[in-house]
Design an enzyme around this catalytic site. Sequence first.
Site, PDB file in Angstrom:
ATOM      1  CB  SER B 362     -41.629  12.473  51.050  1.00 19.42           C
ATOM      2  OG  SER B 362     -41.934  12.782  52.394  1.00 19.42           O
ATOM      3  NE  ARG B 363     -42.615  20.255  48.865  1.00 19.90           N
ATOM      4  CZ  ARG B 363     -42.936  21.416  48.300  1.00 19.90           C
ATOM      5  NH1 ARG B 363     -42.543  22.541  48.840  1.00 19.90           N
ATOM      6  NH2 ARG B 363     -43.656  21.461  47.197  1.00 19.90           N
TER       7      ARG B 363
END
Lengths: 131, 500
Positions: B362-363
């Site tokens: 998850s950025r």
Amino acid sequence: MRLTASQYAKALLALSAGAEDPKRVASSFLSYARKNRLTKKLPDILRIFEGLSEAKAGKLSLSIETARSADAAEREALGRLAEASFPGKKLLLRYVVNADLVGGVRMLSSDEMVDATAKRRLRELESRIKG
Amino acid sequence: MANTLIDELKRQIADFDHAAKKEKIGRVMETGDGVARLSGLSDVASSEIVEFESGAVGVAQNLEESEVGVMILSGAESVKEGETAKATGRLLSVPVSDAIVGRVVNALGAPLDGRGEIAGERKLMPMEKIAPGVITRESVHEPLQTGIKAIDALIPIGRGQRELIIGDRQTGKTAVAIDTIVNQKGQDVICIYVAIGQKESKVARIIGELAKRGAMDYTVVVSAGASEPAALSFLAPYAGCAIGEYFMEQGKDVLVVYDDLSKHAWAYRQIALILRRPPGREAYPGDVFYVHSRLLERSAKMDRNHGGGSITALPIIETQAGDVSAYIPTNVISITDGQIYLESDLFYKGIRPALNVGLSVSRVGSAAQIKAMKQVAGTLRLDLAQFRELEAFAQFGSDLDEGTKRLIDRGRRAVELLKQPQYAPLVVEEEVAVLYALSRGHLDAVPTEKIREWEEEFLSFLRAEGGDALDAIREKKELSEEVEKVLKGRVEEFNKRFAM
């Protein structure tokens, strides 16, 4: 390079301008079309060519559709209406009976329409009431 | 009532403007496979709605020198060669009102659930819209809890993020999305599930499950089934996004699930090939990337000056034989803010959700986690990574040093604890409590095969007797000394009972 039907039609129009023997131009073009496998495109080419020729000559093919057959007086009135709707053009009128229209008249050229039919009014009224 | 209706009808008829106007028209030269080629219509705009004489409706897609390619949306079987068509001057839009929540609609906004027309004053939301600009957005900081421990701990999702769910067929992609929707109960999030090219039976089953769990109270389902024309499958995600924007403009948070964009790309390819657009890689048209990027860019977290609402997108992509380097998967991976990668091997080993923690990311990261979750999940990813490295040595159990054995045992327990049944999402305080027990070593004495049983009984215990610990986490959102003391006490108390 593949040319579009419109390009072929414009080329044919240029060839036919001032041609002394239209039959020869036509058969040469058809021969060229057969040789280059353009037969599928021919209906489109001829349709566009017809429109271009008429436009060049200041003419316009107009189909006048009515729900029932129009008598002579009615046709005259419809002709005047057509001239008012499509001014500045020499009109080639064709009268068609289309009972599906319910009532009224519809005038159709190749790319424009004046729809004064009962069918259109009823449809618009329905969509307006539905919201 | 009857008099009012009659008066209204009379008024509308009296106000009705029925003057005939000259209109530009086109003529159908060719029709078939959901597409019509028209001559004329020289001033039609791209994506303008076109109405046929027979009553069919379409959208202008290809604007060529002497013809227009129209994608037919409805009534394709009634379109005949030679019939006229006219441009309406309107762009494609979907009618939305607050009453659409709880309904099942098609890609044009028409109801499919047999409950009549959608009530309320409907606003026409354009299907195609320019995405919010940089200035109107703020960074994603508010968590969107999925209720799935593995995701909330390791791949946290925030409101306004685009997180891709990717994997082979039958790996649990839709299950992750549906569990996320079910977990939004009471969270003030409007959910929109867009079914693209899915089997009608699957959509019906999903609607049934959502209704059974009360999720339809805050969910809209947009369905373009496998038997619908490809045009509707192509438009369905944009319709879902437009519905989401209606609520986002009111300052609400929205979750949109696109299930799935692989089928969306297939539908677009089919339409483009019939329209004779030049095929590119894998026969997709050249702008297949833009089809998805312009859709997903409309998901955003708006700043307070622009309502503060958000659209979180969970697009789903189906891979073939685990190939994430294929054309469409790589396109969508590069657009989204992270991916949840589900693997068939893990699924068949019984690890469900079949999350590959190594390849998932998850950025947005911990910006989308409450502090309490950060405190307990911080080392979990590292523990699992170390476990994966050392797993191969597990067969040499007797030859390993104590430290390595401890890491392997801890990893096995973590894998076991992260398993979760479908339709059983957890609230974040319960996730924190369970992961706290793992990360602080309170599970080291529990046999691996009893971890799931431990978790089930621990949660029952907390719900029945340990509410103070859960309340403390819910209110403070962090594990302060005081909160940790309460939680630790509850864990130790339960462990004594469990051991007996």
